[in-house]
Design a protein around this motif. Structure first.
Motif, PDB file in Angstrom:
ATOM      1  N   GLY A 263      -6.935  -8.547   5.710  1.00  0.00           N
ATOM      2  CA  GLY A 263      -7.027  -7.092   5.491  1.00  0.00           C
ATOM      3  C   GLY A 263      -5.534  -6.675   4.420  1.00  0.00           C
ATOM      4  N   LEU A 264      -4.569  -7.281   4.823  1.00  0.00           N
ATOM      5  CA  LEU A 264      -3.313  -7.165   4.093  1.00  0.00           C
ATOM      6  C   LEU A 264      -3.304  -7.510   2.805  1.00  0.00           C
ATOM      7  N   ARG A 265      -3.952  -8.848   2.432  1.00  0.00           N
ATOM      8  CA  ARG A 265      -4.006  -9.445   1.339  1.00  0.00           C
ATOM      9  C   ARG A 265      -5.190  -8.630   0.426  1.00  0.00           C
ATOM     10  N   PHE A 266      -6.133  -8.164   1.044  1.00  0.00           N
ATOM     11  CA  PHE A 266      -7.184  -7.357   0.115  1.00  0.00           C
ATOM     12  C   PHE A 266      -6.633  -6.206  -0.202  1.00  0.00           C
ATOM     13  N   PHE A 267      -5.990  -5.316   0.668  1.00  0.00           N
ATOM     14  CA  PHE A 267      -5.366  -4.301   0.315  1.00  0.00           C
ATOM     15  C   PHE A 267      -4.268  -4.431  -0.817  1.00  0.00           C
ATOM     16  N   ALA A 268      -3.455  -5.367  -0.752  1.00  0.00           N
ATOM     17  CA  ALA A 268      -2.327  -5.730  -1.861  1.00  0.00           C
ATOM     18  C   ALA A 268      -3.055  -5.930  -3.138  1.00  0.00           C
ATOM     19  N   ARG A 269      -4.311  -6.610  -3.066  1.00  0.00           N
ATOM     20  CA  ARG A 269      -4.798  -6.895  -4.258  1.00  0.00           C
ATOM     21  C   ARG A 269      -5.873  -6.161  -5.096  1.00  0.00           C
ATOM     22  N   ARG A 270      -5.802  -4.952  -4.296  1.00  0.00           N
ATOM     23  CA  ARG A 270      -6.771  -3.752  -4.853  1.00  0.00           C
ATOM     24  C   ARG A 270      -5.855  -2.946  -5.707  1.00  0.00           C
ATOM     25  N   PRO A 271      -5.943  -2.813  -6.876  1.00  0.00           N
ATOM     26  CA  PRO A 271      -4.994  -1.929  -7.643  1.00  0.00           C
ATOM     27  C   PRO A 271      -5.295  -0.352  -7.334  1.00  0.00           C
ATOM     28  N   ARG A 272      -6.631  -0.125  -6.997  1.00  0.00           N
ATOM     29  CA  ARG A 272      -6.851   1.047  -6.881  1.00  0.00           C
ATOM     30  C   ARG A 272      -6.128   1.703  -5.619  1.00  0.00           C
ATOM     31  N   LEU A 273      -6.357   0.648  -4.485  1.00  0.00           N
ATOM     32  CA  LEU A 273      -5.771   1.338  -3.224  1.00  0.00           C
ATOM     33  C   LEU A 273      -4.291   1.243  -3.350  1.00  0.00           C
ATOM     34  N   VAL A 274      -3.601   0.300  -3.999  1.00  0.00           N
ATOM     35  CA  VAL A 274      -2.129   0.435  -4.181  1.00  0.00           C
ATOM     36  C   VAL A 274      -1.677   1.662  -4.849  1.00  0.00           C
ATOM     37  N   ALA A 275      -2.470   1.929  -5.838  1.00  0.00           N
ATOM     38  CA  ALA A 275      -2.163   3.161  -6.855  1.00  0.00           C
ATOM     39  C   ALA A 275      -2.275   4.469  -5.847  1.00  0.00           C
ATOM     40  N   LEU A 276      -3.456   4.379  -4.890  1.00  0.00           N
ATOM     41  CA  LEU A 276      -3.789   5.691  -4.104  1.00  0.00           C
ATOM     42  C   LEU A 276      -2.567   5.794  -3.133  1.00  0.00           C
ATOM     43  N   ALA A 277      -2.052   4.372  -2.392  1.00  0.00           N
ATOM     44  CA  ALA A 277      -0.940   4.682  -1.486  1.00  0.00           C
ATOM     45  C   ALA A 277       0.260   5.269  -2.142  1.00  0.00           C
ATOM     46  N   GLY A 278       0.507   4.672  -3.338  1.00  0.00           N
ATOM     47  CA  GLY A 278       1.901   5.212  -4.133  1.00  0.00           C
ATOM     48  C   GLY A 278       1.783   6.652  -4.349  1.00  0.00           C
ATOM     49  N   ILE A 279       0.561   7.133  -4.725  1.00  0.00           N
ATOM     50  CA  ILE A 279       0.348   8.668  -5.209  1.00  0.00           C
ATOM     51  C   ILE A 279       0.772   9.372  -3.611  1.00  0.00           C
ATOM     52  N   THR A 280      -0.096   8.956  -2.780  1.00  0.00           N
ATOM     53  CA  THR A 280      -0.010   9.987  -1.358  1.00  0.00           C
ATOM     54  C   THR A 280       1.327   9.598  -0.792  1.00  0.00           C
ATOM     55  N   GLY A 281       2.017   8.428  -0.920  1.00  0.00           N
ATOM     56  CA  GLY A 281       3.198   8.442  -0.273  1.00  0.00           C
ATOM     57  C   GLY A 281       4.134   9.306  -0.846  1.00  0.00           C
ATOM     58  N   ILE A 282       4.469   9.505  -2.167  1.00  0.00           N
ATOM     59  CA  ILE A 282       5.530  10.070  -2.812  1.00  0.00           C
ATOM     60  C   ILE A 282       5.225  11.476  -2.788  1.00  0.00           C
ATOM     61  N   SER A 283       4.057  11.890  -2.647  1.00  0.00           N
ATOM     62  CA  SER A 283       3.514  13.311  -2.474  1.00  0.00           C
ATOM     63  C   SER A 283       3.817  13.656  -0.943  1.00  0.00           C
ATOM     64  N   ALA A 284       3.631  12.897  -0.037  1.00  0.00           N
ATOM     65  CA  ALA A 284       3.858  13.116   1.464  1.00  0.00           C
ATOM     66  C   ALA A 284       5.315  13.347   1.727  1.00  0.00           C
ATOM     67  N   ILE A 285       6.231  12.653   1.097  1.00  0.00           N
ATOM     68  CA  ILE A 285       7.592  12.521   1.146  1.00  0.00           C
ATOM     69  C   ILE A 285       8.145  13.398   0.659  1.00  0.00           C
ATOM     70  N   PHE A 286       8.114  13.813  -0.840  1.00  0.00           N
ATOM     71  CA  PHE A 286       8.657  14.971  -1.458  1.00  0.00           C
ATOM     72  C   PHE A 286       7.950  16.245  -1.647  1.00  0.00           C
ATOM     73  N   GLY A 287       6.774  16.348  -1.325  1.00  0.00           N
ATOM     74  CA  GLY A 287       5.922  17.396  -1.127  1.00  0.00           C
ATOM     75  C   GLY A 287       5.240  17.532  -0.043  1.00  0.00           C
ATOM     76  N   ARG A 288       4.436  18.781   0.105  1.00  0.00           N
ATOM     77  CA  ARG A 288       3.348  18.769   1.115  1.00  0.00           C
ATOM     78  C   ARG A 288       4.121  19.238   2.535  1.00  0.00           C
ATOM     79  N   ASN A 289       5.269  19.058   2.748  1.00  0.00           N
ATOM     80  CA  ASN A 289       5.946  19.231   3.810  1.00  0.00           C
ATOM     81  C   ASN A 289       6.412  21.019   3.994  1.00  0.00           C
ATOM     82  N   TYR A 290       5.469  21.834   3.602  1.00  0.00           N
ATOM     83  CA  TYR A 290       5.548  23.263   3.336  1.00  0.00           C
ATOM     84  C   TYR A 290       6.082  24.023   4.619  1.00  0.00           C
ATOM     85  N   GLY A 291       5.737  23.481   5.784  1.00  0.00           N
ATOM     86  CA  GLY A 291       6.136  24.128   6.746  1.00  0.00           C
ATOM     87  C   GLY A 291       7.688  24.230   7.022  1.00  0.00           C
ATOM     88  N   LEU A 292       8.508  23.038   6.475  1.00  0.00           N
ATOM     89  CA  LEU A 292       9.774  22.933   6.587  1.00  0.00           C
ATOM     90  C   LEU A 292      10.415  23.666   5.159  1.00  0.00           C
TER      91      LEU A 292
END
Length: 467
Positions: A263-292
């Protein structure tokens, strides 16, 4: 907590039946002539290919949505009083945070293993058993409260058990919901699930005060336990549209960890999933915490009070509902769409950080929430439909572990940024970081060389040497 994210008519129409694959399709008995009447085709608003409610034409989806509404209401009843209960027992705010961390820890450490279990075991059985186990934990907590036996060690143990079960329950319930509709209707199912989640939250928080005031704190845990058992009772009657592919048992010379590594190998070799993780990750850390961030902006530079932030929160909730409806209209969203929406939301966040007044902020908050909700629906759809069926549990397991990292790292990182740059600076800098990272990723992808495949000439037939 059960993350809602999930369905077929009792007898599918003839045109739909030909789309089924696998053994399930072969065993499906022919429909009686009057079966089409059970799901009226005259309901154009539901059966339209772009209707946000088209997943509700499946009977099992309607039952699944009802079950998730009950489950979310019970969950929010418990969450509304849980932190208060921990404070009452321990008298320590640090213990409250520790209990949340203990519950999140299994998702970080065991998320991939939980997803592998979902790929190996029958999905309906897995979801039903995990729901029943979560209900048992809730009832156990209620009993300990009733007999005044709930102390800090017991509390931490129950939190850890809940988190461990959730590593299996989360992907199992998400994928079971997707199994109940055809692939093109998954965005509708996810959008409906988001609406159900918001409705359950409103109902649960409202009922919590009433139940606790009349019956005491343990009533919230009893209600949550009943809601889990209701979901477990509904699951056996659900009828998946497609045959779920389950992984065969591993041979004796391999061990279960192999599927985790796969599962880890599949995720790491799937560019679409890696890109989705990057987009969602940076958005979750530096945005979207609007309650704060918005809370500090409203009560600080904009000189508002708690009532003003309540208005902003209401507008955010309304925008989330509108976005869920719009996201449910999607059919085949892409990672590019997710990135575009995330970048648009980040730029709106930049403008919101420069808002001169509360009125301007309220105008911007609505589209921010809409864009975020549509982006979430599109990203969840890609995540749950892009991998092959036999890998989806492990992919969701990897995603759960990554998401836990974001949840733990995001608030401290954003808090530090606010300390250094203030509320306005955090919103502006965070938005620019998100938009810049997504733009840079898009440019790098366009400049990446495309591999050229050189055609291999076909071998010439041998010449005969016969006379």
């Amino acid at each position: 907590m059960v993350d809602a994210a999930g369905t077929p008519p009792t007898r599918p129409a003839a045109a739909d039946r030909y789309r089924w694959t696998g053994r399930a399709a072969q065993q499906e008995p022919p429909s009686p002539p009057c079966s089409a009447i059970r799901v009226p085709r005259s309901t154009v608003s539901l059966s339209s290919p772009h209707s946000p409610w088209r997943s509700l034409t499946y009977r099992s989806m309607r039952w699944w949505s009802l079950a998730n509404l009950v489950s979310n209401a019970g969950t929010w009843m418990q969450l509304t009083v849980q932190n208060l209960l921990v404070l009452q027992i321990t008298g320590s705010a640090a213990a409250t945070g520790l209990s949340l961390s203990v519950q999140a820890a299994p998702g970080l450490l065991m998320g991939v293993a939980g997803g592998a279990a979902v790929d190996r075991w029958p999905r309906k059985l897995t979801a039903a058993v995990s729901q029943a186990l979560l209900g048992t934990v809730a009832f156990t907590t209620a009993l300990l409260i009733a007999f005044d036996q709930l102390n800090l060690p017991a509390l931490m143990a129950l939190a850890a058990v809940t988190g461990l079960i959730a590593t299996v329950d989360g992907p199992a319930c998400s994928l079971l919901g997707n199994d109940l509709v055809r692939a093109e209707d998954v965005p509708s199912a996810i959008g409906v699930g988001s609406l159900v989640s918001n409705a359950g939250r409103l109902a649960g928080t409202g009922l919590a005060g009433l139940a606790v005031g009349v019956f005491g704190t343990g009533a919230a845990y009893v209600a949550n336990g009943v809601s889990f058992l209701f979901v477990a009772a509904v699951i056996p009657f659900l009828r998946p549209v497609t045959h779920t592919v389950t992984r065969k048992a591993a041979p004796a010379d391999t061990d279960d960890d192999m599927s985790v590594r796969e599962g880890l190998r599949f995720f790491a070799r799937r560019p679409r999933l890696v890109a989705l993780a990057g987009i969602t990750g940076i958005s979750a850390i530096f945005g979207r915490n609007y309650g704060l961030t918005l809370a500090v902006l409203v009560t600080g530079p904009l000189a508002g009070g708690a009532g003003s932030f309540g208005t902003v929160s209401t507008v955010l909730a309304v925008g989330g509902i509108i976005g869920a409806v719009l996201g449910a209209r999607l059919r085949k969203p892409s990672v590019r769409l997710v990135g575009t929406l995330a970048a648009a939301g980040a730029l709106l966040q930049v403008v919101a950080g420069l808002s001169p007044s509360l009125a301007v902020l309220l105008i911007l908050v609505l589209p921010m929430a809409v864009v975020e909700s549509v982006s979430d629906t599109a990203g969840t759809t890609v995540l749950q439909t892009d991998p092959p069926a036999e890998m989806r549990g492990r992919v969701l397991g990897v995603w759960g572990s990554i998401k836990t990292v974001w949840g733990l790292a995001g608030p401290p990182a954003l808090g530090l940024l606010m300390e250094l740059a203030g509320a306005r600076g955090a919103l502006v800098a965070g938005g620019l970081l998100i938009a810049g990272a997504i733009g840079a990723g898009h440019l790098l992808r366009r400049r990446a060389p495309t591999p050229v495949l050189t055609p291999v000439p076909a071998p010439r037939p041998a010449l005969s040497t016969a006379a």
